[in-house]
Scaffold this motif. Structure first.
Motif, PDB file in Angstrom:
ATOM      1  N   PHE A 187       0.861  -1.180   0.000  1.00 11.80           N
ATOM      2  CA  PHE A 187       0.000   0.000   0.000  1.00 11.80           C
ATOM      3  C   PHE A 187       0.898   1.231   0.000  1.00 11.80           C
ATOM      4  O   PHE A 187       1.837   1.319   0.790  1.00 11.80           O
ATOM      5  N   TYR A 188       0.606   2.197  -0.892  1.00  9.41           N
ATOM      6  CA  TYR A 188       1.467   3.362  -1.057  1.00  9.41           C
ATOM      7  C   TYR A 188       0.820   4.596  -0.430  1.00  9.41           C
ATOM      8  O   TYR A 188      -0.374   4.855  -0.616  1.00  9.41           O
ATOM      9  N   SER A 189       1.636   5.352   0.284  1.00 14.33           N
ATOM     10  CA  SER A 189       1.140   6.562   0.923  1.00 14.33           C
ATOM     11  C   SER A 189       2.274   7.587   0.996  1.00 14.33           C
ATOM     12  O   SER A 189       3.388   7.338   0.522  1.00 14.33           O
ATOM     13  N   LYS A 190       1.996   8.752   1.595  1.00 14.69           N
ATOM     14  CA  LYS A 190       2.988   9.810   1.767  1.00 14.69           C
ATOM     15  C   LYS A 190       2.797  10.465   3.130  1.00 14.69           C
ATOM     16  O   LYS A 190       1.706  10.402   3.710  1.00 14.69           O
ATOM     17  N   SER A 191       3.859  11.079   3.622  1.00 17.77           N
ATOM     18  CA  SER A 191       3.724  11.877   4.840  1.00 17.77           C
ATOM     19  C   SER A 191       2.889  13.117   4.528  1.00 17.77           C
ATOM     20  O   SER A 191       2.841  13.583   3.385  1.00 17.77           O
ATOM     21  N   ASP A 192       2.225  13.648   5.558  1.00 12.48           N
ATOM     22  CA  ASP A 192       1.345  14.806   5.342  1.00 12.48           C
ATOM     23  C   ASP A 192       2.122  16.117   5.476  1.00 12.48           C
ATOM     24  O   ASP A 192       3.356  16.124   5.586  1.00 12.48           O
ATOM     25  N   SER A 193       1.400  17.237   5.462  1.00 11.00           N
ATOM     26  CA  SER A 193       2.034  18.561   5.489  1.00 11.00           C
ATOM     27  C   SER A 193       2.766  18.829   6.796  1.00 11.00           C
ATOM     28  O   SER A 193       3.598  19.735   6.869  1.00 11.00           O
ATOM     29  N   THR A 194       2.470  18.053   7.834  1.00 10.95           N
ATOM     30  CA  THR A 194       3.165  18.228   9.115  1.00 10.95           C
ATOM     31  C   THR A 194       4.377  17.309   9.230  1.00 10.95           C
ATOM     32  O   THR A 194       5.044  17.278  10.263  1.00 10.95           O
ATOM     33  N   GLY A 195       4.639  16.527   8.161  1.00  9.62           N
ATOM     34  CA  GLY A 195       5.773  15.612   8.177  1.00  9.62           C
ATOM     35  C   GLY A 195       5.500  14.315   8.906  1.00  9.62           C
ATOM     36  O   GLY A 195       6.439  13.607   9.295  1.00  9.62           O
ATOM     37  N   CYS A 196       4.213  13.974   9.067  1.00 14.85           N
ATOM     38  CA  CYS A 196       3.853  12.778   9.834  1.00 14.85           C
ATOM     39  C   CYS A 196       3.013  11.821   8.990  1.00 14.85           C
ATOM     40  O   CYS A 196       2.542  12.171   7.905  1.00 14.85           O
ATOM     41  N   PHE A 197       2.810  10.639   9.537  1.00 12.66           N
ATOM     42  CA  PHE A 197       2.075   9.581   8.845  1.00 12.66           C
ATOM     43  C   PHE A 197       1.411   8.692   9.893  1.00 12.66           C
ATOM     44  O   PHE A 197       2.014   8.343  10.907  1.00 12.66           O
ATOM     45  N   ALA A 198       0.136   8.341   9.659  1.00 11.53           N
ATOM     46  CA  ALA A 198      -0.612   7.476  10.588  1.00 11.53           C
ATOM     47  C   ALA A 198      -1.189   6.295   9.828  1.00 11.53           C
ATOM     48  O   ALA A 198      -1.627   6.431   8.674  1.00 11.53           O
ATOM     49  N   TRP A 199      -1.207   5.132  10.488  1.00  5.91           N
ATOM     50  CA  TRP A 199      -1.693   3.904   9.855  1.00  5.91           C
ATOM     51  C   TRP A 199      -2.478   3.094  10.873  1.00  5.91           C
ATOM     52  O   TRP A 199      -1.967   2.767  11.943  1.00  5.91           O
ATOM     53  N   LYS A 200      -3.741   2.785  10.551  1.00  6.06           N
ATOM     54  CA  LYS A 200      -4.577   1.964  11.420  1.00  6.06           C
ATOM     55  C   LYS A 200      -4.622   0.543  10.880  1.00  6.06           C
ATOM     56  O   LYS A 200      -4.815   0.331   9.683  1.00  6.06           O
ATOM     57  N   THR A 201      -4.447  -0.434  11.767  1.00  5.03           N
ATOM     58  CA  THR A 201      -4.419  -1.833  11.344  1.00  5.03           C
ATOM     59  C   THR A 201      -4.868  -2.740  12.484  1.00  5.03           C
ATOM     60  O   THR A 201      -4.738  -2.378  13.663  1.00  5.03           O
ATOM     61  N   LYS A 202      -5.395  -3.900  12.139  1.00  2.00           N
ATOM     62  CA  LYS A 202      -5.762  -4.895  13.139  1.00  2.00           C
ATOM     63  C   LYS A 202      -4.550  -5.708  13.581  1.00  2.00           C
ATOM     64  O   LYS A 202      -4.620  -6.433  14.577  1.00  2.00           O
ATOM     65  N   ASP A 203      -3.446  -5.584  12.820  1.00  2.00           N
ATOM     66  CA  ASP A 203      -2.226  -6.282  13.191  1.00  2.00           C
ATOM     67  C   ASP A 203      -1.540  -5.570  14.355  1.00  2.00           C
ATOM     68  O   ASP A 203      -1.780  -4.383  14.605  1.00  2.00           O
ATOM     69  N   ASP A 204      -0.676  -6.295  15.051  1.00  2.00           N
ATOM     70  CA  ASP A 204       0.075  -5.693  16.152  1.00  2.00           C
ATOM     71  C   ASP A 204       1.468  -5.263  15.699  1.00  2.00           C
ATOM     72  O   ASP A 204       2.357  -5.048  16.525  1.00  2.00           O
ATOM     73  N   TYR A 205       1.654  -5.131  14.367  1.00  4.31           N
ATOM     74  CA  TYR A 205       2.952  -4.709  13.850  1.00  4.31           C
ATOM     75  C   TYR A 205       2.744  -3.863  12.596  1.00  4.31           C
ATOM     76  O   TYR A 205       1.666  -3.860  11.983  1.00  4.31           O
ATOM     77  N   ILE A 206       3.792  -3.154  12.206  1.00  4.35           N
ATOM     78  CA  ILE A 206       3.803  -2.423  10.939  1.00  4.35           C
ATOM     79  C   ILE A 206       5.175  -2.606  10.305  1.00  4.35           C
ATOM     80  O   ILE A 206       6.210  -2.607  10.991  1.00  4.35           O
ATOM     81  N   HIS A 207       5.181  -2.804   8.985  1.00  9.75           N
ATOM     82  CA  HIS A 207       6.411  -3.037   8.227  1.00  9.75           C
ATOM     83  C   HIS A 207       6.331  -2.168   6.974  1.00  9.75           C
ATOM     84  O   HIS A 207       5.449  -2.365   6.141  1.00  9.75           O
ATOM     85  N   PHE A 208       7.236  -1.185   6.862  1.00  8.20           N
ATOM     86  CA  PHE A 208       7.131  -0.285   5.714  1.00  8.20           C
ATOM     87  C   PHE A 208       8.509   0.229   5.304  1.00  8.20           C
ATOM     88  O   PHE A 208       9.490   0.167   6.051  1.00  8.20           O
ATOM     89  N   VAL A 209       8.549   0.744   4.064  1.00  8.67           N
ATOM     90  CA  VAL A 209       9.762   1.316   3.488  1.00  8.67           C
ATOM     91  C   VAL A 209       9.543   2.805   3.288  1.00  8.67           C
ATOM     92  O   VAL A 209       8.464   3.229   2.846  1.00  8.67           O
ATOM     93  N   ILE A 210      10.557   3.621   3.625  1.00 10.95           N
ATOM     94  CA  ILE A 210      10.465   5.061   3.386  1.00 10.95           C
ATOM     95  C   ILE A 210      11.462   5.457   2.305  1.00 10.95           C
ATOM     96  O   ILE A 210      12.585   4.949   2.253  1.00 10.95           O
ATOM     97  N   ARG A 211      11.020   6.382   1.433  1.00  9.40           N
ATOM     98  CA  ARG A 211      11.873   6.856   0.344  1.00  9.40           C
ATOM     99  C   ARG A 211      11.712   8.363   0.215  1.00  9.40           C
ATOM    100  O   ARG A 211      10.610   8.899   0.403  1.00  9.40           O
ATOM    101  N   SER A 212      12.801   9.020  -0.129  1.00 11.52           N
ATOM    102  CA  SER A 212      12.773  10.468  -0.300  1.00 11.52           C
ATOM    103  C   SER A 212      13.904  10.867  -1.234  1.00 11.52           C
ATOM    104  O   SER A 212      14.975  10.246  -1.203  1.00 11.52           O
ATOM    105  N   PRO A 213      13.700  11.893  -2.067  1.00 10.93           N
ATOM    106  CA  PRO A 213      14.768  12.316  -2.982  1.00 10.93           C
ATOM    107  C   PRO A 213      16.047  12.738  -2.260  1.00 10.93           C
ATOM    108  O   PRO A 213      17.142  12.560  -2.788  1.00 10.93           O
ATOM    109  N   TYR A 214      15.921  13.299  -1.050  1.00 12.84           N
ATOM    110  CA  TYR A 214      17.080  13.849  -0.357  1.00 12.84           C
ATOM    111  C   TYR A 214      17.434  13.091   0.921  1.00 12.84           C
ATOM    112  O   TYR A 214      18.218  13.568   1.741  1.00 12.84           O
ATOM    113  N   HIS A 215      16.839  11.898   1.086  1.00 14.82           N
ATOM    114  CA  HIS A 215      17.135  11.091   2.273  1.00 14.82           C
ATOM    115  C   HIS A 215      17.313   9.630   1.859  1.00 14.82           C
ATOM    116  O   HIS A 215      16.829   9.208   0.814  1.00 14.82           O
ATOM    117  N   LYS A 216      18.008   8.889   2.684  1.00 19.74           N
ATOM    118  CA  LYS A 216      18.301   7.500   2.363  1.00 19.74           C
ATOM    119  C   LYS A 216      17.086   6.601   2.581  1.00 19.74           C
ATOM    120  O   LYS A 216      16.334   6.785   3.545  1.00 19.74           O
TER     121      LYS A 216
END
Length: 210
Positions: A73-102
């Motif tokens: 599932f693809y998403s982006k951080s919001d205007s405050t630089g944050c991101f929220a994800w609701k799930t029934k799982d007890d874990y989250i696994h994600f990749v972050i990418r940015s033009p100016y960050h690793k």
């Protein structure tokens, strides 16, 4: 023949036992549903530039949520630089990418709502390219030399053209010429993606903002 007074207590007792049995089953069902039904966990991350110790708000962080049972599932951080994800799982696994960050892969486990200020490492090469394209560097000879050291000879360099007109490919030499030729359009260069190998840029994608 039994009298009515002898029959009534027996019927009442059986009726009471029946209702008690039904009540017990009903309570057991509700308890099972409550226990077996998973609750939603909310994971919330705010992305912090590791060098500046500031929330990253100017360029959105691209987020790819990984799930073994479903497509990413693809998403982006919001205007405050944050991101929220609701799930029934007890874990989250994600990749972050940015033009100016690793690029980084994040895995977190929780049994309740989770909040974290996540440090993101700066991609120094991408920032330097951005500076060369948009800054005022007077020593053109040294600028070309430094760019030549940063970029691999066989690097794949693409300019994304506006209005979905496609892409334009550059050789290393042509791209360095473009960055070291002072024009007004260079002030609007924006790095979209960069990849490195053995300390050099091997893939670069950029656009010129109108």
């Amino acid at each position: 023949m039994k009298s009515t007074s002898q029959i009534t207590p027996s019927i009442k007792k059986k009726s009471y036992n029946l209702w008690l049995w039904v009540a017990c089953i009903t309570l057991s069902l509700f308890a099972s549903i409550f226990i077996l039904t998973p609750t939603n966990n909310t994971f919330r991350f705010c992305f912090i530039d590791q060098d500046r110790n500031q929330v990253i708000t100017k360029v959105p962080i691209d987020i790819v949520i990984l799930n073994d049972k479903e497509s990413p599932f693809y998403s982006k951080s919001d205007s405050t630089g944050c991101f929220a994800w609701k799930t029934k799982d007890d874990y989250i696994h994600f990749v972050i990418r940015s033009p100016y960050h690793k690029t980084d892969t994040i895995y977190r486990i929780t049994s309740s709502d989770f909040n974290e200020n996540l440090q993101v490492r700066t991609d120094d090469y991408a920032l330097i390219l951005h500076y060369y394209a948009n800054g005022k560097v007077e020593d053109w000879k040294n600028r070309r030399k430094e760019l030549s050291q940063m970029i691999a000879n066989d690097a794949h360099i693409f300019q994304v053209l506006p209005q979905r007109l496609g892409i334009e490919m550059y050789t290393k030499k042509d791209f360095i010429n473009k960055l070291t030729t002072p024009t007004q359009s260079l002030k609007n260069v924006e790095i979209i993606e960069s990849k490195r190998s053995n300390g050099q840029i091997v893939k670069l994608k950029f656009k010129i903002k109108s």
